[in-house]
Design a protein around this motif. Structure first.
Motif, PDB file in Angstrom:
ATOM      1  N   LEU A 112      41.893  40.179  20.934  1.00  0.00           N
ATOM      2  CA  LEU A 112      40.618  40.407  21.702  1.00  0.00           C
ATOM      3  C   LEU A 112      39.623  40.829  20.659  1.00  0.00           C
ATOM      4  O   LEU A 112      38.376  40.754  21.228  1.00  0.00           O
ATOM      5  N   ALA A 113      39.831  41.680  19.870  1.00  0.00           N
ATOM      6  CA  ALA A 113      38.909  42.325  18.967  1.00  0.00           C
ATOM      7  C   ALA A 113      37.622  41.537  18.495  1.00  0.00           C
ATOM      8  O   ALA A 113      36.734  41.682  18.396  1.00  0.00           O
ATOM      9  N   PRO A 114      37.904  40.262  17.815  1.00  0.00           N
ATOM     10  CA  PRO A 114      37.068  39.571  17.278  1.00  0.00           C
ATOM     11  C   PRO A 114      35.822  39.097  18.332  1.00  0.00           C
ATOM     12  O   PRO A 114      34.732  38.947  18.134  1.00  0.00           O
ATOM     13  N   ALA A 115      36.253  39.017  19.639  1.00  0.00           N
ATOM     14  CA  ALA A 115      35.338  38.666  20.749  1.00  0.00           C
ATOM     15  C   ALA A 115      34.674  39.941  21.392  1.00  0.00           C
ATOM     16  O   ALA A 115      33.628  39.812  21.524  1.00  0.00           O
ATOM     17  N   LEU A 116      35.341  40.907  21.419  1.00  0.00           N
ATOM     18  CA  LEU A 116      34.851  42.197  21.908  1.00  0.00           C
ATOM     19  C   LEU A 116      33.961  43.189  21.066  1.00  0.00           C
ATOM     20  O   LEU A 116      33.303  43.906  21.624  1.00  0.00           O
ATOM     21  N   ARG A 125      26.834  44.971  23.006  1.00  0.00           N
ATOM     22  CA  ARG A 125      27.479  44.874  24.703  1.00  0.00           C
ATOM     23  C   ARG A 125      28.437  43.856  24.816  1.00  0.00           C
ATOM     24  O   ARG A 125      27.727  42.455  24.787  1.00  0.00           O
ATOM     25  N   THR A 126      29.494  43.917  25.045  1.00  0.00           N
ATOM     26  CA  THR A 126      30.450  42.872  25.267  1.00  0.00           C
ATOM     27  C   THR A 126      31.038  42.814  26.826  1.00  0.00           C
ATOM     28  O   THR A 126      31.291  44.162  27.293  1.00  0.00           O
ATOM     29  N   ILE A 127      31.561  42.026  27.547  1.00  0.00           N
ATOM     30  CA  ILE A 127      31.960  42.158  28.750  1.00  0.00           C
ATOM     31  C   ILE A 127      33.539  41.591  28.888  1.00  0.00           C
ATOM     32  O   ILE A 127      33.658  40.632  28.167  1.00  0.00           O
ATOM     33  N   HIS A 128      34.335  42.342  29.323  1.00  0.00           N
ATOM     34  CA  HIS A 128      35.806  41.874  29.200  1.00  0.00           C
ATOM     35  C   HIS A 128      36.432  42.225  30.770  1.00  0.00           C
ATOM     36  O   HIS A 128      36.051  43.135  31.392  1.00  0.00           O
ATOM     37  N   VAL A 129      37.105  41.264  31.149  1.00  0.00           N
ATOM     38  CA  VAL A 129      37.817  41.283  32.264  1.00  0.00           C
ATOM     39  C   VAL A 129      39.134  41.243  32.361  1.00  0.00           C
ATOM     40  O   VAL A 129      39.834  40.719  31.697  1.00  0.00           O
ATOM     41  N   ASP A 130      39.755  42.440  33.140  1.00  0.00           N
ATOM     42  CA  ASP A 130      41.192  42.557  33.115  1.00  0.00           C
ATOM     43  C   ASP A 130      41.591  42.062  34.442  1.00  0.00           C
ATOM     44  O   ASP A 130      41.260  42.706  35.374  1.00  0.00           O
ATOM     45  N   ALA A 131      42.137  40.618  34.563  1.00  0.00           N
ATOM     46  CA  ALA A 131      42.254  39.872  35.624  1.00  0.00           C
ATOM     47  C   ALA A 131      43.342  40.583  36.464  1.00  0.00           C
ATOM     48  O   ALA A 131      43.466  40.140  37.643  1.00  0.00           O
ATOM     49  N   THR A 132      44.235  41.328  35.986  1.00  0.00           N
ATOM     50  CA  THR A 132      45.244  41.911  36.459  1.00  0.00           C
ATOM     51  C   THR A 132      45.396  43.708  36.023  1.00  0.00           C
ATOM     52  O   THR A 132      46.541  43.824  35.245  1.00  0.00           O
ATOM     53  N   LEU A 133      44.719  44.401  36.765  1.00  0.00           N
ATOM     54  CA  LEU A 133      44.398  45.481  36.158  1.00  0.00           C
ATOM     55  C   LEU A 133      45.598  46.488  36.166  1.00  0.00           C
ATOM     56  O   LEU A 133      45.914  47.160  35.115  1.00  0.00           O
ATOM     57  N   GLY A 134      46.413  46.588  37.158  1.00  0.00           N
ATOM     58  CA  GLY A 134      47.770  47.368  37.429  1.00  0.00           C
ATOM     59  C   GLY A 134      47.208  48.769  37.253  1.00  0.00           C
ATOM     60  O   GLY A 134      46.424  49.135  37.815  1.00  0.00           O
TER      61      GLY A 134
END
Length: 362
Positions: free
Chosen positions: A20-24, A29-38
């Protein structure tokens, strides 16, 4: 809220961060989605590694969300924690005002909290009520499925979602048992499964009830139907250079993930054309060959990682990829024309082909 129930060791954490590092890490400012946060293990690591990243965390489990909110409290100014299933991602993003995101992580399957909490009904090793709902505020329970589904439907669930070879036999035993008394106990259900699987089959492949409990969990939570919708929706929301990482824990999840990614990384145009037609080229590239497996050290430290399969992809510029593909096709044509008996005339370059310059996406 009380003390945290269960322990949580994020699976393949370092590898997820690396992918994920190259994208974030590429913008202010970047946006990240944790779709299964737990319980927020992966999310916490992402927020620590990327101080300019905003997190959108989704989970259907209200208890998990409550614990994650406490764990991530120090990042309160850049997190949005949402009570939602991952197939609701487009609606969540629209409500929050984010048209696109830079990273997405799916850590599928049942969480440590759900497995370790006896009253949730996910574990066949403990005697508890047959619930299995990840969202305990809505939906049917495993007890309702076991006691009300007709025999053919029950057998189908066990066969398709559990890949259970003895699905018909187990379903018949369940129907006979519930005619005598309603099945309400996870221990009794596990006993029925064990009693109706041949002895040789019981000696291999882990606990005999594992596949039945998996099948009921998937049916109760509509996991595969939601995933089939969620994966393409998440891919659609990624920015150019954005990345998605998916951790799957059984073959059904992994097949859906593989299919969703394959649809985006292949060309849609005829293979025999000398150039790629505009709009027909791939829009994503895979970040690994096939599914990545955990190493021995990872499994030793976290046994629940044993079955994980990781796949990841990055959104690419289709025009840059088209130019690269055109050059490759051109080079193959030139090589073929220089083979004995084919002549040696050099064709006219098409769309800038024949140069030595490499484009993006290579």
């Amino acid at each position: 809220m009380g003390e945290l129930r269960g322990t949580h060791v994020p699976v393949l954490l370092e590898r997820c961060l690396e992918l994920l590092a190259p994208a974030l890490g590429r913008a202010d400012r970047t946006i990240h989605v944790d779709a299964t946060l737990g319980l927020g293990g992966h999310a916490e690591a992402v927020l620590e590694a990327h101080p300019h990243t905003v997190l959108i965390g989704l989970d259907r489990d209200t208890e998990a969300l409550a614990h994650a909110r406490v764990r991530l409290a120090r990042f309160a100014d850049r997190i949005h924690l949402e009570h939602a299933v991952y197939d609701e991602l487009p609606e969540v993003l629209a409500r929050l005002g984010y048209p696109a995101v830079d990273g997405v992580l799916f850590d599928l399957g049942v969480s440590s909290l759900q497995l370790d909490a006896p009253d949730r009904g996910f574990a066949y090793s403990q005697d508890t009520a047959l619930d299995m709902r990840m969202d305990q505020t809505r939906g049917v329970t495993a007890e309702e499925v076991v006691n009300t589904y007709p025999h053919p439907d029950l057998a189908r669930v066990l066969r398709v979602y559990g890949e259970e070879k003895f699905a018909i036999r187990i379903a018949s035993a369940i129907v006979r048992e519930r005619e005598r008394a309603r099945i309400t106990s996870s221990a009794r259900l596990a006993e029925l499964v064990v009693e109706n699987i041949p002895a040789p089959a019981r000696r291999t492949g882990g606990h005999p009830a594992k596949r039945t409990f998996q099948a009921l969990r998937i049916e109760v939570n509509r996991e595969l139907a939601a995933l089939e919708t969620a994966l393409p929706a998440a891919l659609d929301k990624l920015t150019l250079g954005g990345r998605m990482v998916v951790l799957s824990y059984h073959s059904l999840e992994d097949r859906l993930t593989k299919a969703a990614l394959a649809d985006r990384v292949r060309s849609k145009g005829p293979v025999d054309l000398p150039v790629e037609l505009p709009g027909s080229g791939p829009t994503f590239r895979l970040l690994s060959r096939g599914a990545e497996l955990p190493g021995e050290v990872e499994v030793a430290a976290n046994p629940r990682a044993a079955s994980v399969r990781l796949r990841a992809a990055e959104r690419i510029d289709p025009e840059a990829e088209r130019r690269r593909t055109d050059r490759e096709r051109y080079r193959r044509r030139v090589k073929a024309m220089h083979q004995p008996g084919t002549g040696s005339a050099r064709p006219t370059p098409v769309d800038g082909a024949g140069t030595d310059e490499e484009g993006e996406g290579t």
